[in-house]
Design an enzyme around this catalytic site. Structure first.
Site, PDB file in Angstrom:
ATOM      1  N   LYS A 305     -22.432  -6.047 -24.846  1.00  0.00           N
ATOM      2  CA  LYS A 305     -23.479  -5.175 -25.367  1.00  0.00           C
ATOM      3  C   LYS A 305     -23.249  -4.831 -26.840  1.00  0.00           C
ATOM      4  O   LYS A 305     -22.127  -4.887 -27.356  1.00  0.00           O
ATOM      5  CB  LYS A 305     -23.561  -3.891 -24.532  1.00  0.00           C
ATOM      6  CG  LYS A 305     -24.080  -4.107 -23.109  1.00  0.00           C
ATOM      7  CD  LYS A 305     -25.545  -4.468 -23.084  1.00  0.00           C
ATOM      8  CE  LYS A 305     -26.071  -4.779 -21.688  1.00  0.00           C
ATOM      9  NZ  LYS A 305     -26.186  -3.600 -20.832  1.00  0.00           N
ATOM     10  N   ARG A 340     -21.093  -5.898 -13.749  1.00  0.00           N
ATOM     11  CA  ARG A 340     -21.974  -7.042 -14.012  1.00  0.00           C
ATOM     12  C   ARG A 340     -21.552  -7.656 -15.345  1.00  0.00           C
ATOM     13  O   ARG A 340     -21.632  -7.002 -16.387  1.00  0.00           O
ATOM     14  CB  ARG A 340     -23.431  -6.571 -14.061  1.00  0.00           C
ATOM     15  CG  ARG A 340     -24.459  -7.659 -14.280  1.00  0.00           C
ATOM     16  CD  ARG A 340     -25.863  -7.068 -14.242  1.00  0.00           C
ATOM     17  NE  ARG A 340     -26.884  -8.094 -14.444  1.00  0.00           N
ATOM     18  CZ  ARG A 340     -27.337  -8.486 -15.626  1.00  0.00           C
ATOM     19  NH1 ARG A 340     -26.868  -7.924 -16.745  1.00  0.00           N
ATOM     20  NH2 ARG A 340     -28.265  -9.426 -15.725  1.00  0.00           N
TER      21      ARG A 340
END
Length: 360
Positions: A305, A340
């Site tokens: 991210k 995840r």
């Protein structure tokens, strides 16, 4: 609930603090100086009180916190939620293991990290099998990019992307989750062998989605995202990002269960990067343990991210493995067991070693 909260109703939140190793925690637990929450020992508890815009925080040691429980029934009820148990998810998601990894398989041309990598069916199958060999419990298949600013695709286009992959992987007996906001994609996916639905909209995008997961009794991952991928970064206005995300997820759980969805079929995701800026993401990751009192398992998606780039200046998503690992290990100390990720082999190795060093 976001900016504009004016309710005078008192709300309580609990945040387990000061995680300690299993060996030390076991000794302190016997002396009532620690608690075991989601297989992680903590020896402090923060009580957060919210009345309208006013927020008060107080940290307690044990056994002082137990005196608080004796005096406040609402806090006691929240505390009892911390050690939720779901036989369905334990068997399905964890397969009687302590940690569950969902390997990301985007069959899209425009996902932020791996767009275009898996458009070819053979490549998608190869990469999925590799992630399973590397330790993934599930492969999370997605056919629509939900990165900030991404344009939506039609349900028909999404179905044409994901169903051939889902059918092939199901034939190979690989456990699958499906990352989709569309009810028709969900139904095709479930009929093709998908076992879990992962909806970034928290079942708010499509009014028929709830009916689909109820019809098939399919577990669902409910994520927090204000607005849509196109609008979410303009809607990241919070009074307190931690408590606002918590309140949203609590209300979604309440609504969904009232509509007939079994609570034991719900997993929540705070939505790192979805409608949160760098500072908001950091706050959420540092305070993940507060979400345990929702009474359902917590999934975390921090893989590659952008907040990692904000800290390290690594602009390419593929170069953010170190930052991803650091964030996941911090989450592990807070009792978060479902992750995840893109880099399954490296993350699985890190989690196995961490568990051996920190716990047992």
């Amino acid at each position: 609930m976001q900016a504009g909260l004016t309710s005078s109703k008192v709300k309580y939140y609990l945040r387990p603090l000061s995680p300690i190793s299993y060996e030390d925690g076991h000794l302190l637990f016997k002396k009532k100086r620690a608690v075991l929450i989601q297989d992680t020992f903590f020896n402090k508890m923060e009580v957060i009180t919210r009345r309208g815009l006013k927020i008060k925080k107080q940290i307690y040691n044990f056994p002082e916190f137990f005196k608080v429980l004796d005096k406040n029934q609402k806090i006691c009820e929240i505390f009892n939620n911390l050690n939720y148990k779901s036989k369905i998810l334990k068997r399905l998601v964890f397969k009687n293991k302590k940690i569950s990894i969902f390997g990301i398989l985007n069959v899209t041309p425009d996902s932020f990290s791996d767009g275009g990598t898996n458009l070819n069916l053979s490549a998608a199958v190869f990469n999925a099998q590799k992630m399973v060999n590397d330790g993934a419990s599930f492969i999370d298949v997605g056919g629509e990019s939900t990165r900030p600013g991404a344009k939506p695709v039609t349900a028909n286009e999404e179905i044409s992307r994901v169903i051939p992959v889902v059918q092939r992987l199901n034939f190979m007996k690989i456990d699958l989750s499906l990352d989709t906001r569309n009810s028709s994609t969900m139904e095709f996916g479930i009929a093709s062998g998908v076992k879990i639905i992962n909806d970034v909209s928290g079942l708010t995008n499509d009014s028929k989605s709830l009916d689909v997961v109820k019809k098939y009794s399919t577990p669902v991952i409910v994520m927090h995202m204000p607005g849509t991928p196109q609008t979410m970064m303009k809607k990241n206005k919070y009074n307190d990002v931690i408590l606002d995300v918590y309140d949203f997820l609590k209300e979604r759980i309440k609504f969904l269960t009232q509509c007939g969805l079994k609570k034991e079929n719900i997993i929540v995701d705070p939505g790192i990067g979805f409608g949160k800026d760098y500072i908001q993401n950091i706050k959420l990751i540092k305070n993940l343990s507060v979400f345990h009192s929702l009474g359902v398992p917590l999934m975390l998606g921090v893989s590659r991210k952008r907040f990692i780039e904000s800290i390290t200046s690594n602009s390419k998503p593929q170069q953010r493995l170190g930052g991803t690992t650091a964030a996941i290990l911090l989450a592990m100390t807070q009792g978060v067991k479902i992750h995840r990720v893109h880099d399954v082999h490296q993350i699985n190795q890190a989690l196995i070693v961490f568990e051996r060093l920190f716990n047992r």
